[in-house]
Design a protein around this motif. Structure first.
Motif, PDB file in Angstrom:
ATOM      1  N   LYS A  21       0.952  -1.278  -0.052  1.00 30.04           N
ATOM      2  CA  LYS A  21       0.182  -0.035  -0.059  1.00 30.04           C
ATOM      3  C   LYS A  21       0.936   1.214   0.057  1.00 30.04           C
ATOM      4  CE  LYS A  21      -3.736   2.380   2.605  1.00 30.04           C
ATOM      5  NZ  LYS A  21      -4.815   2.419   3.568  1.00 30.04           N
ATOM      6  N   THR A  25       0.990   3.782  -3.165  1.00 30.39           N
ATOM      7  CA  THR A  25       0.632   5.261  -3.078  1.00 30.39           C
ATOM      8  C   THR A  25       1.545   6.158  -3.314  1.00 30.39           C
ATOM      9  OG1 THR A  25      -0.708   4.451  -1.367  1.00 30.39           O
ATOM     10  CG2 THR A  25      -0.602   6.779  -1.445  1.00 30.39           C
ATOM     11  N   ALA A  31      -3.812   4.345  -6.157  1.00 32.03           N
ATOM     12  CA  ALA A  31      -4.643   4.515  -4.902  1.00 32.03           C
ATOM     13  C   ALA A  31      -4.278   3.696  -3.710  1.00 32.03           C
ATOM     14  CB  ALA A  31      -6.170   4.366  -5.005  1.00 32.03           C
ATOM     15  N   SER A  32      -3.705   2.215  -3.946  1.00 28.37           N
ATOM     16  CA  SER A  32      -3.611   1.323  -3.081  1.00 28.37           C
ATOM     17  C   SER A  32      -3.300   0.005  -3.731  1.00 28.37           C
ATOM     18  CB  SER A  32      -5.044   0.851  -2.120  1.00 28.37           C
ATOM     19  OG  SER A  32      -4.515   0.228  -1.320  1.00 28.37           O
TER      20      SER A  32
END
Length: 164
Positions: A21, A25, A31-32
């Motif tokens: 993650k 990012t 986003a993830s």
């Protein structure tokens, strides 16, 4: 299946999820990332990617692992373009892909190292290498394959270590 007497499969999955993650990012502008349940190693045999050693130091000496981020050649190109902020175009050179994916696995390993340190795992990172081949488990070496998706890019994170 534990990969050592201290780090369990659950520990690795949590560390990979948090690290993926973070890398998605901050380095890849996604986003993830999503980490799925482990799959059979045969899913990764045709993939290429970067490997980095994680070796125990201090009180954690004796523990040694290999962390790898592998994907198809096309997905390695896509990962490289994402970290280099390069849009569509001609294929990147093999050396550029090796450097870019090596940097991603280095960031992934660094984030995992931080996350696992709270469990008493004092790990030092080695130098990433890019391999066209696959890890072969043995009676003494286990390999766990975690499918991990960065945006639309499918990869597999491999963790290899001594069987308990």
């Amino acid at each position: 299946m534990p990969t050592s007497s201290k780090l369990t499969l659950g520990h690795w999955r949590s560390a990979i999820q948090a690290a993926a993650k973070e890398v998605a990012t901050y380095a890849l502008s996604y986003a993830s990332a999503v980490v799925k349940d482990p799959v059979g190693l045969e899913a990764a045999t045709a993939m290429i990617g970067a490997h980095i050693p994680l070796v125990g130091s201090g009180s954690g000496s004796g523990q040694a692992f290999d962390l790898a981020l592998v994907a198809s050649a096309d997905d390695c190109q896509a990962l490289s373009r994402a970290i280099l902020c390069i849009g569509p175009g001609p294929a990147l050179r093999d050396a550029e892909v090796a450097d870019a994916v090596g940097e991603i696995v280095n960031m992934l390993a660094g984030a995992m190292k931080r996350g696992l340190s709270g469990l008493g795992a004092d790990l030092a990172l080695g130098l990433p290498i890019f391999i066209h081949g696959y890890l072969q488990p043995t009676d003494r070496l286990s390999v766990i394959a975690f499918p991990t998706r960065f945006g639309k890019i499918d990869t597999i994170v491999l963790v290899a270590g001594q069987r308990a």
